[in-house]
Structures are given as structure tokens and as C-alpha cells.
Design a protein around this motif. Structure first.
Motif, mmCIF file in Angstrom:
data_model
loop_
_atom_site.group_PDB
_atom_site.id
_atom_site.type_symbol
_atom_site.label_atom_id
_atom_site.label_comp_id
_atom_site.label_asym_id
_atom_site.label_seq_id
_atom_site.Cartn_x
_atom_site.Cartn_y
_atom_site.Cartn_z
ATOM 1 N N PRO A 79 -15.412 -18.838 1.791
ATOM 2 C CA PRO A 79 -15.488 -17.440 1.356
ATOM 3 C C PRO A 79 -16.771 -16.747 1.798
ATOM 4 C CG PRO A 79 -14.688 -18.828 -0.417
ATOM 5 C CD PRO A 79 -15.168 -19.755 0.665
ATOM 6 N N THR A 80 -17.824 -17.525 1.990
ATOM 7 C CA THR A 80 -19.086 -16.968 2.465
ATOM 8 C C THR A 80 -19.086 -16.820 3.973
ATOM 9 O OG1 THR A 80 -20.214 -18.118 0.664
ATOM 10 C CG2 THR A 80 -21.590 -17.282 2.438
ATOM 11 N N VAL A 81 -18.610 -17.828 4.674
ATOM 12 C CA VAL A 81 -18.744 -17.875 6.129
ATOM 13 C C VAL A 81 -17.667 -17.030 6.824
ATOM 14 C CG1 VAL A 81 -18.721 -19.411 8.121
ATOM 15 C CG2 VAL A 81 -19.841 -20.129 6.018
ATOM 16 N N ILE A 82 -16.409 -17.197 6.385
ATOM 17 C CA ILE A 82 -15.285 -16.420 6.943
ATOM 18 C C ILE A 82 -14.546 -15.820 5.744
ATOM 19 C CG2 ILE A 82 -13.223 -16.468 8.390
ATOM 20 C CD1 ILE A 82 -14.280 -18.934 9.759
ATOM 21 N N PRO A 83 -14.974 -14.676 5.242
ATOM 22 C CA PRO A 83 -14.429 -14.136 3.993
ATOM 23 C C PRO A 83 -12.930 -13.894 4.007
ATOM 24 C CG PRO A 83 -16.428 -12.972 4.627
ATOM 25 C CD PRO A 83 -16.068 -13.851 5.774
ATOM 26 N N GLN A 84 -12.364 -13.595 5.187
ATOM 27 C CA GLN A 84 -10.929 -13.325 5.251
ATOM 28 C C GLN A 84 -10.087 -14.558 4.953
ATOM 29 O OE1 GLN A 84 -13.153 -12.952 7.746
ATOM 30 N NE2 GLN A 84 -12.236 -13.195 9.776
ATOM 31 N N ARG A 85 -10.737 -15.724 4.794
ATOM 32 C CA ARG A 85 -10.001 -16.926 4.394
ATOM 33 C C ARG A 85 -9.429 -16.786 2.987
ATOM 34 N NH1 ARG A 85 -6.871 -19.588 3.005
ATOM 35 N NH2 ARG A 85 -6.569 -21.860 3.081
ATOM 36 N N VAL A 86 -9.991 -15.915 2.167
ATOM 37 C CA VAL A 86 -9.465 -15.706 0.813
ATOM 38 C C VAL A 86 -8.247 -14.800 0.923
ATOM 39 C CG1 VAL A 86 -10.004 -14.967 -1.544
ATOM 40 C CG2 VAL A 86 -11.783 -16.012 -0.124
ATOM 41 N N THR A 87 -7.119 -15.404 1.253
ATOM 42 C CA THR A 87 -5.875 -14.681 1.484
ATOM 43 C C THR A 87 -5.157 -14.399 0.165
ATOM 44 O OG1 THR A 87 -4.666 -16.761 1.711
ATOM 45 C CG2 THR A 87 -5.587 -15.803 3.723
ATOM 46 N N ASP A 88 -4.186 -13.505 0.227
ATOM 47 C CA ASP A 88 -3.365 -13.225 -0.948
ATOM 48 C C ASP A 88 -2.623 -14.480 -1.398
ATOM 49 O OD1 ASP A 88 -4.232 -10.641 -0.800
ATOM 50 O OD2 ASP A 88 -2.361 -9.823 0.000
ATOM 51 N N SER A 89 -2.151 -15.273 -0.436
ATOM 52 C CA SER A 89 -1.406 -16.480 -0.809
ATOM 53 C C SER A 89 -2.321 -17.510 -1.457
ATOM 54 C CB SER A 89 -0.694 -17.068 0.408
ATOM 55 O OG SER A 89 -1.603 -17.412 1.428
ATOM 56 N N LEU A 90 -3.556 -17.617 -0.997
ATOM 57 C CA LEU A 90 -4.506 -18.516 -1.652
ATOM 58 C C LEU A 90 -4.765 -18.059 -3.087
ATOM 59 C CD1 LEU A 90 -6.603 -20.827 -1.657
ATOM 60 C CD2 LEU A 90 -8.275 -19.159 -0.789
ATOM 61 N N CYS A 91 -4.971 -16.775 -3.264
ATOM 62 C CA CYS A 91 -5.228 -16.256 -4.612
ATOM 63 C C CYS A 91 -4.032 -16.498 -5.530
ATOM 64 C CB CYS A 91 -5.562 -14.767 -4.543
ATOM 65 S SG CYS A 91 -7.167 -14.428 -3.770
ATOM 66 N N GLN A 92 -2.837 -16.320 -5.012
ATOM 67 C CA GLN A 92 -1.647 -16.579 -5.818
ATOM 68 C C GLN A 92 -1.547 -18.045 -6.186
ATOM 69 O OE1 GLN A 92 0.333 -14.636 -7.378
ATOM 70 N NE2 GLN A 92 1.631 -16.291 -8.133
ATOM 71 N N LEU A 93 -1.903 -18.914 -5.266
ATOM 72 C CA LEU A 93 -1.903 -20.346 -5.539
ATOM 73 C C LEU A 93 -2.867 -20.691 -6.679
ATOM 74 C CD1 LEU A 93 -1.116 -23.259 -4.782
ATOM 75 C CD2 LEU A 93 -2.903 -23.181 -3.017
ATOM 76 N N LEU A 94 -4.068 -20.144 -6.630
ATOM 77 C CA LEU A 94 -5.055 -20.411 -7.676
ATOM 78 C C LEU A 94 -4.623 -19.800 -9.007
ATOM 79 C CD1 LEU A 94 -8.382 -19.753 -5.715
ATOM 80 C CD2 LEU A 94 -7.137 -21.911 -6.024
ATOM 81 N N ARG A 95 -3.953 -18.665 -8.928
ATOM 82 C CA ARG A 95 -3.524 -17.963 -10.144
ATOM 83 C C ARG A 95 -2.373 -18.694 -10.834
ATOM 84 N NH1 ARG A 95 -2.578 -13.586 -7.682
ATOM 85 N NH2 ARG A 95 -4.670 -12.676 -7.900
ATOM 86 N N SER A 96 -1.550 -19.366 -10.058
ATOM 87 C CA SER A 96 -0.310 -19.910 -10.613
ATOM 88 C C SER A 96 -0.407 -21.370 -11.055
ATOM 89 C CB SER A 96 0.809 -19.786 -9.568
ATOM 90 O OG SER A 96 0.491 -20.526 -8.400
ATOM 91 N N THR A 97 -1.457 -22.090 -10.658
ATOM 92 C CA THR A 97 -1.534 -23.494 -11.037
ATOM 93 C C THR A 97 -1.769 -23.650 -12.540
ATOM 94 O OG1 THR A 97 -2.717 -25.579 -10.707
ATOM 95 C CG2 THR A 97 -4.011 -23.569 -10.483
#
Length: 356
Positions: free
Chosen positions: A214-232
Motif C-alpha cells: 500500500p505504501t510502495v504501489i498504492p493502486q494494489r489496494v483494489t476494490d476486490s482486495l477491500c471486499q475480501l478483507l471486509r467479508s472474512t
């Protein structure tokens, strides 16, 4: 360690996982990985320097298993024409890396002794760590795992079965850490598979992800990644690695906010580094920038004594003095714990308690 180019097959397997949520005109994160600087001369040219202007610079053509790897998104935050820039110093190959310094070795924190299965480390009570990949978002020259045998770690989901069985059988383990390398160099579909397997283990309660992405390549924080973290079902703790306030530009802070909006608790771990953040002003600015983004400055690590990184070491006495000065300037929640990881110990060692 395998070269970054050899690890690219682990990083990008499904482009569709990587472009979702991408801003208009923004480079997708796997493309950013491919475009990263791998030659020192190219990096220096981009910031207006040449080898003659940088003291102690190493030869980027010399044989090495830890080559230069710097994404352009991060390189853009390096100050132009400044050989002492704190970001440049973190990634610059230095001639001192080839020196044999007593007390510095290839496994400074006892990873290999704590490896119960390939890629599964069990050092501390109640938690275990999965070395998910050998690929990193950036090659920091002080990396404590720069000599880790990543080629021995599992490369496929099936290869993790033995580790999952071990986690299943040990009901004392409530938390699993995803580390590496950097777990976010895996695409979201692979991360989802790993997390789903962990969710099937009933006694696991918490998931911790350690990532520089998230620091080095911020665009790595994708919508699908966020949904994954939100849904676990697992409680998610996300640990960043930021050493200097200069790393926290606008896109990075936006990525951090997206992570927080998933409900994850976001922490930061920094390493005390000579010439990078070894001043009270630098550390104060970093801590304030973090708490302003609601990131907890959790740890300030004393340098792990890995071979090749001795020139980064700051004496513990200086570190203790810096922490004392921070306490006089900052609220308590903004002051990180000054710790060292000592091989074989049951927890991180608080240097304030040890020497206080």
C-alpha cells in the motif's frame, strides 16, 4: 532468494484481479511491478544523479541474489539531485553490503529454527506465520529475510496442505500472519483461496497481513482486495511498513483510508535506520503523519542484524534517547514501542524495559 523477474509468475496470474477499482489513467499494480527500476543507472538518471555523485555506491552489475528493485511510484517520492535522500538510502546498493561484519548473519531472527513446516513459522504463543511468497514490492537493503530460502516455501495451494493440517491440529493458534516477501504480490484470487482455507479452521480468530505494497504501489489496494478483507469472518489486522514521512504521499494515504474503511485495524512498523530516520524530527513527523491517517505507530524496530545491512545500524542508546524525546513531544498513542526481535525469545524484546 529468487530474482524478482523469476517471481513474476507468482505475482501476476489473473490480470482481472488487478485492474478492478483502478483509477482512470492509473497503471495497474502488476504493470507497475513490471516497470520497476532494476538497474541502478536507470534509477539514478530518473532522480538527476549519477554514480559519481553518490558516496559508497555499489556496483549494480556485480553478481547478487538481492538485486535492485524499486517501483516508479515510490521512486517519484525521492528528492531529485539529493544523494542523501532518506528514501534513496533505503534502496541504494552500497559497497558496505559486501563486508563481513561480526554479529551479522543470514538468519538474524531465527526464522529457520522456528520453521515447523516449509513456509510455516511458529515463534510465538498463539500465532503462526505463513511465508506466502518470496516476491517483494520493493527491495529494501536492510531486509532481514534477504537471505531466506524462499525456493523451499510452497508455491501452490495444494503445497500448503501440510501447513494447514498443522494449523488445524494446534488449537492454541488463534492468529495467522501472512508475510513473505510480500503477500500482496499475490493476486486477490490467490489471497482469497488462502484466506478461505484459514477460515475453515474453527479456532483461528485473527488474520494479520504484513505488507509494504500500500505504501510502495498504492493502486494494489483494489476494490476486490477491500471486499475480501471486509467479508472474512476473521478479525483483520493490517501492518504497514513505513520508515519516513516522505513515503506517505496522497495516493498512499488514499490507499490507507480504503484499508481502514474495510474495518481492518491498521498499524505501522518502522525500522530505525542510520541516515533515514535517526533523528527526532524525522520520527516525530512520521508518527504524526501516521496518526493523522488513524494508523497506529506500533513498533520501531532496532535493526535486525542481517548480513549486508550493518551500515544501517543505530546504537540502542541513541534509539532510547530518540524515544525519550518523542515522549516529550507526542501523545502516548503516537509513540511507537522500541523493540528488537531476538532469536529464540518468546516475544519481541522491549528495549526500554531491558535498558530502562
Amino acid at each position: 532468494m529468487k530474482l524478482a523477474t523469476d517471481l513474476m509468475s507468482q505475482i501476476v496470474t489473473r490480470e482481472s484481479d488487478c485492474v478492478e477499482g483502478q483509477l482512470e489513467g492509473e497503471t495497474s499494480w502488476p504493470v507497475a511491478m513490471k516497470l520497476a527500476y532494476r538497474q541502478l543507472s536507470d534509477l539514478l538518471a530518473a532522480i538527476g544523479l549519477d554514480k559519481r555523485s553518490v558516496n559508497g555506491i555499489g556496483d549494480d552489475q556485480a553478481p547478487t541474489d538481492f538485486p535492485l528493485f524499486v517501483p516508479r511510484e515510490w521512486a517519484r517520492r525521492i528528492r531529485s539531485n539529493d544523494p542523501q535522500d532518506p528514501l534513496l538510502r533505503q534502496v541504494l546498493i552500497h559497497s558496505a553490503e559486501s563486508m563481513d561484519v561480526p554479529g551479522f548473519g543470514t538468519d538474524p531472527v531465527g526464522d529457520l529454527a522456528s520453521q515447523t513446516k516449509p513456509g510455516l513459522l511458529h515463534k510465538y504463543q498463539g500465532r503462526a506465520l505463513l511465508v506466502t511468497t518470496g516476491a517483494c514490492a520493493i527491495h529494501c537493503r536492510y531486509c532481514f529475510r534477504r537471505h531466506f530460502p524462499y525456493h523451499e516455501a510452497p508455491k501452490s495451494l495444494d503445497a500448503w496442505n501440510e501447513s494447514f493440517d498443522t494449523l488445524q491440529s494446534d488449537t492454541s493458534i488463534q492468529e495467522v500472519l501472512l508475510s513473505g516477501g510480500d503477500p500482496l504480490t499475490l493476486v486477490d484470487s490467490r489471497l482469497a483461496e488462502l484466506i478461505e482455507r484459514l477460515e475453515e479452521i474453527p479456532h483461528l480468530q485473527r488474520l494479520r497481513i504484513h505488507s509494504r505494497m500500500p505504501t510502495v504501489i498504492p493502486q494494489r489496494v483494489t476494490d476486490s482486495l477491500c471486499q475480501l478483507l471486509r467479508s472474512t469472518r476473521l478479525s483483520v489486522w493490517f501492518v504497514l511498513h513505513v520508515n519516513h514521512a516522505q513515503e506517505l504521499d496522497g495516493p498512499t494515504c488514499q490507499a490507507i483510508r480504503k484499508l481502514r474503511q474495510t474495518g481492518a485495524v491498521v498499524l505501522n512498523q518502522a525500522v530505525l535506520l542510520r541516515g533515514v530516520n535517526d533523528s527526532v524530527h524525522s520520527l516525530e513527523e512520521l508518527c504524526l503523519r501516521l496518526v493523522n491517517e488513524q494508523v497506529i505507530p506500533y513498533y520501531l524496530h532496532q535493526l535486525d542484524r542481517v548480513a549486508g545491512a550493518a551500515h544501517f545500524e543505530v546504537p540502542v542508546a541513541e534509539g532510547l534517547a530518540l524515544i525519550d524525546q518523542l515522549r516529550q513531544r507526542l501523545p502516548g498513542y503516537a509513540v511507537p514501542r522500541y523493540v528488537q526481535e531476538i532469536a529464540g525469545q518468546a516475544s519481541k524484546t522491549s528495549l526500554e524495559q531491558l535498558y530502562g
